[in-house]
Write a protein that holds these residues in place. Sequence first.
Motif, PDB file in Angstrom:
ATOM      1  N   HIS A  30     -14.272  -2.839   2.151  1.00  0.00           N
ATOM      2  CA  HIS A  30     -13.843  -4.199   2.347  1.00  0.00           C
ATOM      3  C   HIS A  30     -13.572  -4.209   3.967  1.00  0.00           C
ATOM      4  O   HIS A  30     -13.597  -3.135   4.662  1.00  0.00           O
ATOM      5  CB  HIS A  30     -12.610  -4.725   1.522  1.00  0.00           C
ATOM      6  N   HIS A  32     -10.518  -4.897   5.346  1.00  0.00           N
ATOM      7  CA  HIS A  32      -9.068  -4.617   5.778  1.00  0.00           C
ATOM      8  C   HIS A  32      -8.895  -3.735   6.960  1.00  0.00           C
ATOM      9  O   HIS A  32      -9.685  -2.910   7.172  1.00  0.00           O
ATOM     10  CB  HIS A  32      -8.348  -4.001   4.657  1.00  0.00           C
ATOM     11  N   HIS A  35      -9.466   0.054   7.163  1.00  0.00           N
ATOM     12  CA  HIS A  35     -10.760   0.558   6.570  1.00  0.00           C
ATOM     13  C   HIS A  35     -11.753   0.315   7.484  1.00  0.00           C
ATOM     14  O   HIS A  35     -12.976   0.531   7.501  1.00  0.00           O
ATOM     15  CB  HIS A  35     -11.226  -0.135   5.145  1.00  0.00           C
ATOM     16  N   HIS A 119      -9.494  -6.851  -5.373  1.00  0.00           N
ATOM     17  CA  HIS A 119      -8.350  -6.481  -4.187  1.00  0.00           C
ATOM     18  C   HIS A 119      -7.781  -7.674  -3.467  1.00  0.00           C
ATOM     19  O   HIS A 119      -7.123  -7.601  -2.394  1.00  0.00           O
ATOM     20  CB  HIS A 119      -9.066  -5.606  -3.098  1.00  0.00           C
ATOM     21  N   ASP A 142     -10.303   0.250  -2.308  1.00  0.00           N
ATOM     22  CA  ASP A 142      -9.004  -0.243  -2.639  1.00  0.00           C
ATOM     23  C   ASP A 142      -9.156  -1.336  -3.803  1.00  0.00           C
ATOM     24  O   ASP A 142      -9.915  -2.326  -3.476  1.00  0.00           O
ATOM     25  CB  ASP A 142      -8.514  -1.069  -1.425  1.00  0.00           C
TER      26      ASP A 142
HETATM   27 ZN   LIG Z   1      -7.452  -2.997   1.677  1.00  0.00          ZN
END
Ligand SMILES: [Zn+2]
Length: 274
Positions: A30, A32, A35, A119, A142
């Motif tokens: 993802h 975020h 990451h 998530h 996540d």
């Molecule tokens: Zn995350």
Amino acid sequence: MLFDAGRGAVDGIYSARVRPQDVTAIFLTHLHNDHIEGLPTLWMTPWFLLGRQTKLRVWGPPGTRAMVEGMRQMYAHDLEQRSNTVLKREYLDVTVQEITAGRVYSEGGIIVTAVPVEHHDGNPAFGYRLDAGAHSVLLTGDATLSDSLLTAGKGADVVISNVAAGSENIERSGAIAPVLAKLMLPEQAARLFATTRPRLAVFSHIVKKGLPGAAGDGIILSRTRKAGYSGPLRMGMDGMKITVGDAIRIEHAQSRRTLPDLDGPGAVFARPVH
Ligand SMILES: [Zn+2]
């Protein structure tokens, strides 16, 4: 192959005795920041320091293409001015594949399957399952517990799950309720592990509030046990290496001071995957 590129990704790869210039297939769970913020370094530094002549390939959720475009904007100066006849600009091209559920990669006997997960403010988000020969690994990324993970983890040798927990007081106060709602509680992980029955379960992306150190780890492990999982289980550590074969071998990170130089005669190179 690299799954997520958080801060320090290149340092971690180097410490693991893998040549950073050989890591060219990157799968993002993802978008975020924790990451993806290692991606610019992985893209740029092995190119100008280590002579990477292979462009990166990035798989990720919808939005990945725009993120990579933004990264190229951020480094527009280097893109415009730093390339030359040796450091060719074309090596900085990035092939992006925005993924949907299902098989996203099949090369050299390795199959990667994207698993849609939940998530909340990180959606759209995916876990990944790798299959190579008779062996397989599930990464939740996540995510909180979902049927998609329970299904995708069936038959996996290793299940690597995120986990999040707080001390009793903190959880009761509601202070981290939004965090706990989008990640895996120990009790949910217990259900994931007990249902998929891997040969090894591992916690990674460990979010702890008010549970410091090894004692805090112990509370997370004991909550997982109390919730009904009794199989093999480890807390993930930075630099931990897990070899999946007829046996599953776990090795801990070596001290950096004892490591050979990557280009030295004693260097141990991982086999590059292109
Ligand atoms: Zn995350």
